[in-house]
Design a protein around this motif. Structure first.
Motif, mmCIF file in Angstrom:
data_model
loop_
_atom_site.group_PDB
_atom_site.id
_atom_site.type_symbol
_atom_site.label_atom_id
_atom_site.label_comp_id
_atom_site.label_asym_id
_atom_site.label_seq_id
_atom_site.Cartn_x
_atom_site.Cartn_y
_atom_site.Cartn_z
ATOM 1 N N ARG A 72 41.232 30.381 47.351
ATOM 2 C CA ARG A 72 41.433 31.501 46.486
ATOM 3 C C ARG A 72 42.322 32.497 47.499
ATOM 4 O O ARG A 72 42.399 32.237 48.705
ATOM 5 N N LYS A 73 43.035 33.409 46.630
ATOM 6 C CA LYS A 73 43.992 34.399 47.476
ATOM 7 C C LYS A 73 43.790 35.785 47.057
ATOM 8 O O LYS A 73 43.350 35.926 45.851
ATOM 9 N N SER A 74 43.794 36.713 48.124
ATOM 10 C CA SER A 74 43.765 37.964 47.599
ATOM 11 C C SER A 74 44.766 38.662 47.587
ATOM 12 O O SER A 74 46.014 38.441 47.944
ATOM 13 N N CYS A 75 44.756 40.042 47.075
ATOM 14 C CA CYS A 75 45.858 40.890 46.773
ATOM 15 C C CYS A 75 46.525 41.407 48.225
ATOM 16 O O CYS A 75 45.647 42.087 48.789
ATOM 17 N N PRO A 76 47.899 41.386 48.501
ATOM 18 C CA PRO A 76 48.130 41.789 49.871
ATOM 19 C C PRO A 76 48.310 43.297 49.930
ATOM 20 O O PRO A 76 48.513 44.192 50.920
ATOM 21 N N LEU A 77 48.290 44.145 48.587
ATOM 22 C CA LEU A 77 48.380 45.438 48.545
ATOM 23 C C LEU A 77 47.330 46.185 47.888
ATOM 24 O O LEU A 77 47.194 47.571 47.783
ATOM 25 N N CYS A 78 46.101 45.369 47.930
ATOM 26 C CA CYS A 78 44.714 46.137 47.369
ATOM 27 C C CYS A 78 43.462 45.784 48.562
ATOM 28 O O CYS A 78 43.561 44.650 49.050
ATOM 29 N N PRO A 79 42.786 46.824 48.702
ATOM 30 C CA PRO A 79 41.552 46.297 49.556
ATOM 31 C C PRO A 79 40.555 45.338 48.910
ATOM 32 O O PRO A 79 40.752 45.164 47.664
ATOM 33 N N GLU A 80 39.582 44.795 49.700
ATOM 34 C CA GLU A 80 38.944 43.625 49.167
ATOM 35 C C GLU A 80 37.837 44.310 47.917
ATOM 36 O O GLU A 80 37.530 43.499 47.033
ATOM 37 N N GLU A 81 37.469 45.494 48.142
ATOM 38 C CA GLU A 81 36.354 46.079 47.393
ATOM 39 C C GLU A 81 36.953 46.368 45.948
ATOM 40 O O GLU A 81 36.318 46.554 45.049
ATOM 41 N N LYS A 82 38.337 46.758 46.057
ATOM 42 C CA LYS A 82 38.924 47.133 44.885
ATOM 43 C C LYS A 82 39.491 45.709 43.990
ATOM 44 O O LYS A 82 39.258 45.644 42.689
ATOM 45 N N PHE A 83 39.878 44.502 44.665
ATOM 46 C CA PHE A 83 40.315 43.284 43.934
ATOM 47 C C PHE A 83 39.983 42.287 44.900
ATOM 48 O O PHE A 83 40.437 42.051 45.844
ATOM 49 N N LYS A 84 38.954 41.503 44.486
ATOM 50 C CA LYS A 84 38.500 40.201 45.142
ATOM 51 C C LYS A 84 39.490 38.991 44.756
ATOM 52 O O LYS A 84 40.254 39.158 44.133
ATOM 53 N N LYS A 86 45.620 34.367 38.133
ATOM 54 C CA LYS A 86 44.999 35.593 38.072
ATOM 55 C C LYS A 86 45.630 36.860 39.019
ATOM 56 O O LYS A 86 45.920 37.851 38.566
ATOM 57 N N LEU A 87 45.792 36.202 40.258
ATOM 58 C CA LEU A 87 46.671 37.119 41.130
ATOM 59 C C LEU A 87 47.909 37.453 40.800
ATOM 60 O O LEU A 87 48.319 38.736 40.909
ATOM 61 N N ARG A 88 48.808 36.485 40.184
ATOM 62 C CA ARG A 88 50.179 36.974 39.552
ATOM 63 C C ARG A 88 50.121 38.063 38.393
ATOM 64 O O ARG A 88 50.967 38.784 38.534
ATOM 65 N N ARG A 89 49.117 37.651 37.532
ATOM 66 C CA ARG A 89 48.890 38.734 36.396
ATOM 67 C C ARG A 89 48.538 40.060 37.121
ATOM 68 O O ARG A 89 49.086 41.081 36.464
ATOM 69 N N HIS A 90 47.824 40.098 37.865
ATOM 70 C CA HIS A 90 47.312 41.429 38.728
ATOM 71 C C HIS A 90 48.602 42.077 39.360
ATOM 72 O O HIS A 90 48.896 43.375 39.166
ATOM 73 N N GLN A 133 51.635 41.707 38.525
ATOM 74 C CA GLN A 133 52.786 42.084 37.466
ATOM 75 C C GLN A 133 52.096 43.429 36.925
ATOM 76 O O GLN A 133 53.119 44.403 36.705
ATOM 77 N N ASN A 134 50.866 43.358 36.532
ATOM 78 C CA ASN A 134 50.508 44.602 35.500
ATOM 79 C C ASN A 134 50.376 45.798 36.446
ATOM 80 O O ASN A 134 50.432 47.106 36.024
ATOM 81 N N LEU A 135 49.801 45.710 37.645
ATOM 82 C CA LEU A 135 49.417 46.846 38.652
ATOM 83 C C LEU A 135 50.732 47.212 39.566
ATOM 84 O O LEU A 135 51.126 48.484 39.753
ATOM 85 N N HIS A 136 51.237 46.161 40.478
ATOM 86 C CA HIS A 136 52.256 46.605 41.460
ATOM 87 C C HIS A 136 53.490 46.558 41.065
ATOM 88 O O HIS A 136 54.456 47.465 41.313
ATOM 89 N N TRP A 137 53.944 45.594 40.367
ATOM 90 C CA TRP A 137 55.445 45.199 40.159
ATOM 91 C C TRP A 137 55.901 46.146 38.904
ATOM 92 O O TRP A 137 57.009 46.264 38.799
ATOM 93 N N LYS A 138 54.929 46.831 38.152
ATOM 94 C CA LYS A 138 55.271 47.368 37.009
ATOM 95 C C LYS A 138 55.810 48.687 37.317
ATOM 96 O O LYS A 138 56.661 49.391 36.594
#
Length: 616
Positions: free
Chosen positions: A13-25, A31-35, A37-42
């Motif tokens: 599994r991979k974590s989001c490089p732009l979010c802390p662990e408690e915010k996005f596991k 699922k990481l790609r969707r996250h 696209q919807n939160l950071h790249w948008k």
């Protein structure tokens, strides 16, 4: 250590490089790609091909609560600047922050820089500059040259027409007297002064000034780029041919570059030609320009404050130019006459008069070129041409008030239209004071056209031809450019040296000095007798006064119809659909109505023919 433990525990599994662990596991890749696209790249911010995505890591200080304490776990989303690595919360603030970097010339992505360190100048390696060539002259441009508020070395590519018109006016003056002391009061990149020196050579002694150290340094570098010798504040002794002894065999021309305020240098030294082109209005420099200008010299003024000139900011117009104006169909000529009136008042304060040689109003600027005539008599004659204009707000008819202190009739009664009697309320308004004299000198424009042909300025030749036809109020389409078309021109008591008369006339005529005694008086009488031949003031727009439900004729055909009716007509550069004529608005509309065709004529004829065929 923590990262290693996290990788072991979350294998696959991979974590989001732009979010802390408690915010996005940590999750799988889809699922990481969707996250992302919807939160950071948008909501990313793009700069120089790089995207700055929003970051939720604890890089910034914690957001304080209402009580002033920092709430644990509440971090502010932010962006990281790719230039100075500063963190900014809002997207709009980051865009403004990047624009400030662009204005300073900082466009390279680097996290080691400090945003508080002021930017002075790009590296002199030549890679940070943009080389631009215009009229055979090369200039270096900074990356922020298109932003006048943030850049000292401002350069506008759209002002090429203005620079060529100014060059042609200087070339005409160089034929009258030689050498000329000419001043480019606002050098910026120095392109205008460099063009003068490079093409006119020994006929001019060019001085370029600017108050900015960056501009002065840039001008000197541009001089080296064009093989022109740049002198300092003091002049080097020149030889008989006009060049300094040190520059012979090395440089093609010599230019004096000085770091000095424009008002100061115009108060200190006399000049034969002065060009004023500040950013905005030039009213603050007119008094100094007329202070030391030599007799029969030329002053060209470029005003770029189109907001106040074109009736978009009437309060600013009243402050700068002392004129009251409204939006009209002839607003561009109104702006030109307003600038000329301001120039005439500044000249009169120095006991000088003016003769308008050229007045051009285009989309981005208003250019006025005047010849200076010394003496209180000339100043009084120029001041008498400042009058109020009565303008009808319904039909847009206009007429200048006659000179005098007593007014016998009310302003609406002075208009030839009957809108005041047939419509309720006040229909007329007084505008100005404005310049009521001519805006063009035909002889000067013809010699400008010859200079444009000589220096291969193909861009402005159609414009100058239009100005010549407009000054003569004629519709001639073919103009002769050869020496046979150039004759002796007498302007304000001055015999102008031309290509045809230069060999036949004596040395007294070639000097270009003012004639004295009876000859000067005869010339003044001749000018007064030809006052009736001056071109009409203002113009009418054929689209503004078209009749509803009627197809109006083509513009060239309509000009022919007006000529056949006995009126003087010409097209105007102020408006592509405008017609300059000595006819009143009522006469203009009558001719337009006579040759207009109803729009339903063709449809009615078609229906009639079809019905007749059915009946048969």
């Amino acid at each position: 250590m923590n990262i290693l433990m996290y990788t072991v525990l979350h294998s696959g599994r991979k974590s989001c490089p732009l979010c802390p662990e408690e915010k996005f596991k940590a999750c799988y890749s889809h699922k990481l790609r969707r996250h992302l696209q919807n939160l950071h790249w948008k909501v990313y911010v793009e700069f120089e091909g790089q995207r700055m995505c929003i970051c939720h890591l604890p890089c910034r200080n914690l957001k304080p609560s209402l009580s002033g304490d920092q709430a644990p776990g509440r971090h502010v989303a932010h962006y990281h600047c790719v230039v100075c690595s500063v963190t900014i919360a809002r997207k709009t603030d980051m865009i403004s922050h990047l624009k400030r970097h662009v204005n300073k010339g900082e466009t390279e992505a680097s996290y080691s820089g400090n945003s508080d360190v002021p930017f002075e100048e790009p590296a002199p390696s030549g890679q940070a500059y943009e080389i631009m060539k215009e009229l055979g002259t090369n200039v270096q441009l900074l990356p922020n040259h298109t932003t006048p508020q943030k850049s000292d070395t401002y350069f506008n590519r759209k002002m090429k027409t203005n620079r060529q018109l100014v060059f042609c006016s200087l070339a005409v003056l160089a034929e009258e007297r030689n050498p000329l002391e000419c001043l480019d009061a606002f050098g910026a990149t120095g392109i205008m002064g460099l063009q003068w020196a490079k093409h006119l050579r020994n006929a001019v002694k060019v001085t370029i000034t600017d108050i900015s150290d960056t501009c002065v340094k840039m001008i000197k570098e541009n001089c080296e780029l064009n093989h022109i010798r740049a002198e300092g504040g003091s002049r080097v002794p020149r030889g008989p041919d006009g060049t300094s002894s040190e520059a012979k065999g090395v440089s093609i021309a010599t230019v004096e570059v000085a770091k000095m305020d424009a008002n100061v240098i115009m108060h200190l030294r006399p000049f034969d030609y002065i060009h004023l082109d500040p950013y905005g209005t030039a009213v603050n420099y007119l008094d100094a320009a007329f202070r030391n200008i030599r007799n029969l010299g030329i002053i060209s003024v470029t005003s770029t404050d189109t907001g106040s000139l074109y009736s978009k900011s009437p309060n600013v117009t009243l402050r700068h130019y002392g004129c009251h104006i409204v939006r009209t169909e002839y607003y561009k000529e109104l702006a030109a006459r307003m600038v000329v009136a301001t120039v005439a008042r500044a000249a009169a304060r120095c006991n000088k008069g003016i003769e308008v040689l050229l007045a051009v109003a285009l989309e981005h600027f208003v250019l006025v070129v005047v010849r200076v005539l010394r003496g209180p008599t000339q100043a009084d004659e120029s001041a008498k041409k400042l009058r109020k204009l009565v303008h009808c707000q319904w039909c847009e008819e206009r007429v200048f008030l006659k000179q005098g202190n007593m007014v016998d009739v009310s302003p609406p009664d002075t208009l030839p239209c009957n809108c005041h009697g047939s419509l309720p309320g006040k229909t007329a308004v007084q505008l100005g004071p404005l310049w009521c004299g001519p805006l063009f000198n035909t002889g000067f424009l013809r010699r400008m056209l010859s200079a444009a042909v000589q220096h291969s300025m193909d861009d402005i030749q159609p414009l100058v031809k239009t100005l010549i036809c407009e000054s003569e109020c004629t519709t001639l389409k073919s103009l002769v450019h050869g020496p046979s078309a150039l004759t002796n021109q007498v302007e304000c008591g001055v015999v102008i040296k031309t290509l045809q008369s230069g060999e036949e006339s004596g040395p007294a005529d070639q000097s270009g000095k003012r004639k004295t005694g009876e000859e000067s008086g005869n010339v003044v009488k001749k000018l007064k007798s030809d006052a009736s031949l001056e071109h009409p003031s203002f113009y009418y727009s054929i689209h503004r006064h078209s009749i509803k439900g009627m197809n109006m004729p083509k513009l060239n055909k309509f000009l022919q119809y007006l000529t056949e009716a006995g009126f003087r007509v010409s097209r105007t550069h102020f408006d592509p659909t405008g017609v300059r004529t000595d006819a009143t608005l009522e006469q203009f509309k009558s001719v337009l109505t006579k040759y207009s065709v109803p729009t339903y004529t063709n449809a009615t004829a078609t229906q009639t023919s079809v019905s007749m065929q059915k009946t048969v």
